[in-house]
Every structure is written in C-alpha cells, then in structure tokens.
Motif scaffolding. Structure first.
Motif: not given
Length: 365
Positions: A148, A137, A141, A150, A133
């Motif tokens: 982002l 993402q 981007k 994470y 996941r």
C-alpha cells in the motif's frame, strides 16, 4: 439519560502536571464505579488546554483500571497524525479495551497545534479525511495484499505487511465525529458514526439532533450500527454543581477567566475571531454570558437537574460532562462531581451502590 465524564483539565505549570493527571485519573475511576457509561479523552498539544496531550496513551493507561466504562476518544485530530500511526493507535486502544472504545475525530486543534506539528490548518478538513481514508485502507490490508503506497501533504510511505495489532472489534473500531455545522452532522450520520456535539442551547441542539437522527435513519445502515450510534451520540457540557446557584457561579468565576484568556491566546478571542476553529468550538469563553448559556450547566443540584431534563426532553439520551476545567482546583472539581453523583445522577439513573467507598477515596486525596 446516560452520562459520560469528559477529562480535559488544564495545568497551572509543570510542577502541577502530575497532580492534574492524578486528579483526572481519580475522576475516571470514580465515574466508572458510579455508573458513567464512558470516559472521554481529547487531543490537544502545546497550548495549555490539555495536560495529558495524547488521548490514546492516556486511554491505554486507563483501560485496565476501568471495569465498565468505555474509553471514548473525543476527539483525536487525524490531520496531525501520520496515517499509519493513526491506524495503529486506533487498533491498539480497541484491543486493549476489548472493544469498549469509540474513536471520535475532528478537525480541532488551535493554529499553534498545527504549527507545532508542521501542518497547515487551511488544509485541516481535507487532510483529516485523507488520513482517515488511508488509515482505513491500511487497517484492512492483509499479508497477501499488494503493498500500500500512500502520500499526504505531510507524509508518505509504503505499507508492505499489515497494521499490528488487529482491532478487537470487527471489521474495525467504532468511530464518531465532533460536529456543530449541519454539513458535519450530516457527514457523521451518513457514515453511521456517533455524533459528538456541544456548545448550543436547547432549541438549536434540538434542531441539530433532529437533523442527525433523520439523516441517520435514512442512511441505510444495519440495525446494529444504528442502535450503537443512537446510544452513544452525546452532547457535551461543562458542569459545576454547587450548594446554591449563587455559590456555584462564584466558584466558576476564576476558571471562566482562565478559559477566556486561553481563548484569546490560542484562537484570537471571540468565537468569530477564532477563524477556522469556530465551527468546532462554537461560542468562546470570552463571550461569558453566551458561554454560560450554551457551553455550561452551573448551579445547585436542582438547577443542574432541571437543565439536564430540558435536554432529555428534546430526545438527548447521552450527555458527556466536564467537571475539571480552567485550572479549577482538583478539590473543587471533586466536590462538584460528588454532588452530581449523590444529588443529580440518581434522578436520571439507578444508583450504583458499589461506588460508595471508591467515590470517597478518590475525591479526598
């Protein structure tokens, strides 16, 4: 019926590693020139089960040497990766192959592999999904998107710019998943991914094949996604083609002994004792008769062709075949592959005349 070759050879020790890698490289080139659809690479670390270890590194090495075949990662273990590294590796292989690749994923790896890379195998399923996941993402981007942030149980960070390189295939590389459980098969179909399954006899394979295709057809994906998933979904078997059934069984006796011993060391012995791994590998080589029945196709050219025809009869249109395993000598594996190309493969596909010289030179070194 389409065929791919699966490269997962074991080495007797460090003095043999280069010879083994050279042998599977020769098999990849031979398979490519002989009309195989794909070259399948897997990820294993530390256990002696896979000599080259990293399928992305080996796939990048093979990519410029293959003229037709896809590079199929079958499979990578995202739970063992940092999400940013995983996203980069997928895109890099996709661009180096000009889109001729499939990224298969799975929760695989023995407890020793998770331990060696500082991961908790109990979290394997959730961590695989989380890494995928986050990697997805990150791949999407752009420079104009916000940073982002994470975090997983094993890594955290901030992506401020973009993943490089961009993938060749848009919107991203094609994915697949290794699955034996009904839950995993349904998950794969719902996402429109290629199914990679193994180690079941014909009746159970037929049931799971129907489950996958019924779920896939009801998933609402576009026709291009459906066609690709149908074309590349595959059943894996370890294969040995001998002169006779009796000589073939004798030739694989030693490799089977090795695989059984490795299963005891890595997974605890029988498939039931393998714990978290059992849903992926299915039957263990410790259960020899069951392993021969479910995981392997061994015999004369006629026997091997007949057993492949049984899978073809239930709708399987793609099989990925392992020709070098259990510390089998490269020469023995090469002879089996040569017999398959000459005496089995033409019964299912048109012969590839241009492979004759390459086939000879690649299997006699």
């Amino acid at each position: 019926m389409r065929f791919s070759v699966y490269l997962n050879a074991q080495s007797p020790g460090p003095d043999h590693d280069l010879d083994v890698i050279d042998a599977v490289t020769a098999q990849a080139i031979l398979a490519d020139r002989s009309g195989f659809a794909g070259v399948c690479l897997t990820e294993h670390h530390f256990t002696g089960y896979n000599t080259y270890g990293n399928p992305f590194t080996f796939g990048a090495y093979l990519a410029p040497q293959l003229t037709n075949a896809h590079v199929v990662v079958s499979v990578a273990v995202p739970a063992l990766w940092n999400p940013m590294n995983f996203a980069e590796a997928c895109n890099t292989l996709d661009i180096l192959t000009r889109g001729r690749c499939i990224i298969g994923v799975g929760t695989g790896g023995s407890p020793q592999e998770y331990k060696g890379l500082g991961r908790d195998p109990v979290q394997r399923g959730a961590l695989m999904d989380e890494v995928i996941r986050i990697a997805e993402q990150a791949r999407r981007k752009t420079l104009d998107d916000p940073d982002l942030e994470y975090a997983t149980p094993h890594s955290q960070g901030v992506l401020t710019r973009r993943i490089m390189p961009a993938s060749y295939t848009m919107p991203g590389p094609r994915f697949g998943r290794a699955a034996l459980s009904d839950e995993g098969i349904a998950y794969t179909a719902e996402r429109g991914w290629v199914l990679m399954t193994a180690r079941e006899a014909v009746p159970e394979t037929a049931r799971k094949w129907r489950l996958y295709h019924d779920t896939l057809n009801a998933s609402g994906h576009d026709e291009e996604t459906l066609a690709f998933a149908r074309e590349w979904s595959m059943v894996q078997k370890m294969v040995y083609v001998g002169e006779t059934d009796e000589s073939a069984l004798a030739d694989v006796a030693g490799p089977l002994d090795y695989l059984a011993e490795q299963s005891k060391k890595s997974f605890g012995g029988t498939s039931a004792a393998a714990g978290f791994k059992s849903s992926i590998v299915g039957v263990s080589a410790v259960d020899r008769d069951d392993f021969l029945k479910k995981a392997m196709i061994v015999g004369s050219p006629e026997t091997v062709a007949r057993e492949i025809s049984e899978y073809e009869g239930i709708g399987v249109g793609h099989m990925t075949l392992v020709f070098l395993y259990g510390q089998m000598s490269p020469a023995l594996g090469a002879r089996s592959l040569r017999r398959f190309i000459d005496e089995v493969m033409p019964r299912f596909t048109d012969p590839v005349q241009t492979a004759e010289h390459v086939a000879y030179s690649a299997t006699t070194s």
